[in-house]
Design a protein around this motif. Structure first.
Motif, PDB file in Angstrom:
ATOM      1  N   ALA A 313      15.378  33.045   1.603  1.00 46.14           N
ATOM      2  CA  ALA A 313      15.249  32.595   2.991  1.00 46.14           C
ATOM      3  C   ALA A 313      13.792  32.312   3.326  1.00 46.14           C
ATOM      4  O   ALA A 313      13.470  31.300   3.972  1.00 46.14           O
ATOM      5  CB  ALA A 313      15.821  33.644   3.939  1.00 46.14           C
ATOM      6  N   TYR A 370      21.454  32.880   2.820  1.00 46.64           N
ATOM      7  CA  TYR A 370      20.452  33.209   3.831  1.00 46.64           C
ATOM      8  C   TYR A 370      19.527  32.086   4.283  1.00 46.64           C
ATOM      9  O   TYR A 370      19.063  32.111   5.424  1.00 46.64           O
ATOM     10  CB  TYR A 370      19.657  34.437   3.377  1.00 46.64           C
ATOM     11  CG  TYR A 370      20.497  35.673   3.485  1.00 46.64           C
ATOM     12  CD1 TYR A 370      20.708  36.298   4.703  1.00 46.64           C
ATOM     13  CD2 TYR A 370      21.154  36.184   2.372  1.00 46.64           C
ATOM     14  CE1 TYR A 370      21.513  37.406   4.819  1.00 46.64           C
ATOM     15  CE2 TYR A 370      21.970  37.292   2.472  1.00 46.64           C
ATOM     16  CZ  TYR A 370      22.149  37.903   3.690  1.00 46.64           C
ATOM     17  OH  TYR A 370      22.960  38.988   3.804  1.00 46.64           O
ATOM     18  N   PRO A 371      19.224  31.063   3.481  1.00 47.56           N
ATOM     19  CA  PRO A 371      18.393  29.967   4.004  1.00 47.56           C
ATOM     20  C   PRO A 371      19.115  29.071   5.020  1.00 47.56           C
ATOM     21  O   PRO A 371      18.461  28.351   5.769  1.00 47.56           O
ATOM     22  CB  PRO A 371      18.028  29.176   2.744  1.00 47.56           C
ATOM     23  CG  PRO A 371      18.197  30.127   1.611  1.00 47.56           C
ATOM     24  CD  PRO A 371      19.362  30.985   2.018  1.00 47.56           C
TER      25      PRO A 371
END
Length: 483
Positions: A313, A370-371
């Motif tokens: 992320a 998560y990104p």
């Protein structure tokens, strides 16, 4: 006599007009642009008098003051939402006599008020002069609820990060202390931490540059931040009109958000994170336990995948900011999700014979999950014009996307363990749908920007009045969509 006065007035007007035109030519273009955005010449000159180095220093000062506190709040927020998955393998279901889809229903309950309250919450927040008070009240209230869950049961899903499994493994060792089972202590202790952090919010969370002036910001730094916000985000409308009456909520803005096509594509991208994310968070400890690990080891083994997700992320956000391009990093992450869930879908039936491959896929899934969320949030905020539409639009996008949490609550059912075809298959499908939405959005933004660039700014200003351009917001031909 009257004719002489008229001639005199006409002459003075001609002189004034000439002086005004001369003044306009003497003002640099960037100052004129700031003045057209609503800033006075004095404010515009001050804003551009600071060097790039000085501006960066001010922004970094705000970052160091604001981001750590928000990061901690975000951490405990997800920690509290994820701990039900950890409590599950420590005996929660047996103690509460849960069977069938009881656990899934318990997860789903969280998302109903979560989705319904997202837009109203942002509308209420906009009315607070001190956001720290509003957020402090919310965090303390949630912390009290979490603490009471050590006797009561109400919870949901989400991401927790690497700390969740590590803390759960340690706290579970308190099993029997005070005649409480280990899973109860998970809720109690993590809930108490949330209460303490909520109390700290009232003093530690910055409210605005104006509130920070003379304290952690100089008056010039506070002035610069407010003027820069007005220039880049639009001047905030006063809460009271010229008659002193409180301005009413503009329902036209809510309607503009509801019929905005880009909100729904962004929500689908958000859901491509929500469904795999929430589903995996609830079930990851159980998936690892299905591999043959003990409850304690399963808790500990949840940490490495989340650590990889946190790193991905951060790296993705830095690269997206570096290249000022969101789509490749969102679609790239969704592609990793597709690969990860394709492997799990094919190999999880014999998970004990494919431990290394399946555990690698769990890591790959976290790296892909998560990104997406920070990417789509930034993409949405940058492509909505005006503070009111931006506040309602981002909350609308999140609320719609978080409907994926309800889906994620039901896709992993114990009767399908360890293969979980519905869970892995649905996660794969949502990741693919999100990738298609991101590519569609990118093409739409690019096409609109190209069409608007066919005329110069002066030509568009000759076509529309300033009032019309302002009213159009992000539909204005002068608005450039961020890719």
């Amino acid at each position: 006599m009257v004719l002489e006065e008229k001639n005199s007035l006409s002459e003075r007007k001609s002189v004034d007009d000439a002086d005004f035109e001369k003044a306009q030519w003497s003002v640099p273009d960037h100052i004129q642009k700031a003045m057209r955005a609503g800033l006075s010449e004095e404010d515009a000159t001050f804003l551009h008098s600071l060097s790039k180095k000085e501006q960066d220093k001010i922004f970094h000062k705000v970052d160091w003051r604001l981001c750590p506190m928000l990061a901690v709040l975000y951490l405990i927020s997800h920690l509290d939402r994820a701990n039900i998955g950890n409590a599950k393998i420590e005996g929660l279901e047996d103690t509460l006599n849960m069977s069938g889809t009881d656990y899934n229903v318990a997860l789903m309950i969280f998302f109903v008020p979560y989705v319904l309250c997202e837009v109203p919450s942002n509308m209420i927040l906009a009315k607070f002069n001190r956001p720290s008070w509003y957020m402090g009240i919310l965090v303390v209230s949630w912390g009290i609820c979490m603490t009471c869950m050590g006797a009561l049961f109400y919870c949901a899903s989400a991401t927790s990060g690497a700390f969740s499994g590590l803390l759960a493994a340690a706290i579970a060792k308190m099993n029997g202390i005070g005649n409480y089972e280990g899973w109860r202590w998970i809720f109690i202790l993590e809930g108490l931490v949330t209460v303490l952090m909520g109390i700290a919010v009232f003093w530690l969370l910055p409210d605005s540059p104006a509130h920070g002036a003379g304290r952690w910001l100089t008056h010039d730094e506070a002035r610069f931040l407010e003027l820069n916000h007005n220039l880049t985000r639009g001047i905030q409308k006063p809460k009271f009109n010229a008659d002193g009456k409180k301005q009413k909520f503009q329902w036209s803005i809510l309607w503009a958000v509801l019929k905005d096509w880009q909100i729904y594509l962004q929500a689908m991208i958000f859901a491509s994170n929500a469904v795999p994310n929430y589903g995996l968070k609830f079930t990851m400890p159980q998936i690892l336990k299905n591999m043959g690990y003990s409850s304690t080891n399963a808790q500990l083994l949840t940490a490495p995948p989340y650590a990889c997700g946190a790193i991905s992320a951060l790296v993705s956000a830095l690269l997206a900011d570096r290249f000022t391009w969101r789509m490749p990093f969102i679609v790239g992450s969704q592609s990793l999700l597709i690969i990860a869930y394709a492997i799990l879908f094919a190999k999880a039936e014999n998970i004990k014979s494919n431990v290394a491959l399946c555990y690698f896929s769990v890591h790959l899934a976290c790296i892909g999950i998560y990104p997406i969320l920070p990417g789509t949030n930034a993409w949405t905020i940058n492509n909505l014009a005006g503070p009111a539409k931006r506040a309602i639009g981002i909350s609308m996008m999140i609320a719609t996307g978080n409907l994926g949490g309800i889906v994620g609550s039901f896709i992993y059912q114990e009767k399908e363990a360890p293969k979980y075809p519905t869970g892995f298959g649905a996660s794969l499908s949502f990741a693919a749908a999100g990738a298609v939405s991101a590519l569609t959005l990118e093409y739409a933004y690019w096409s609109i920007n190209k069409k608007n660039a066919e005329k110069s700014e002066d030509e568009w200003r000759a076509t529309y009045t300033e009032a019309q351009l302002e009213k159009m917001g992000d539909r204005s031909p002068l608005f450039k969509y961020s890719l």
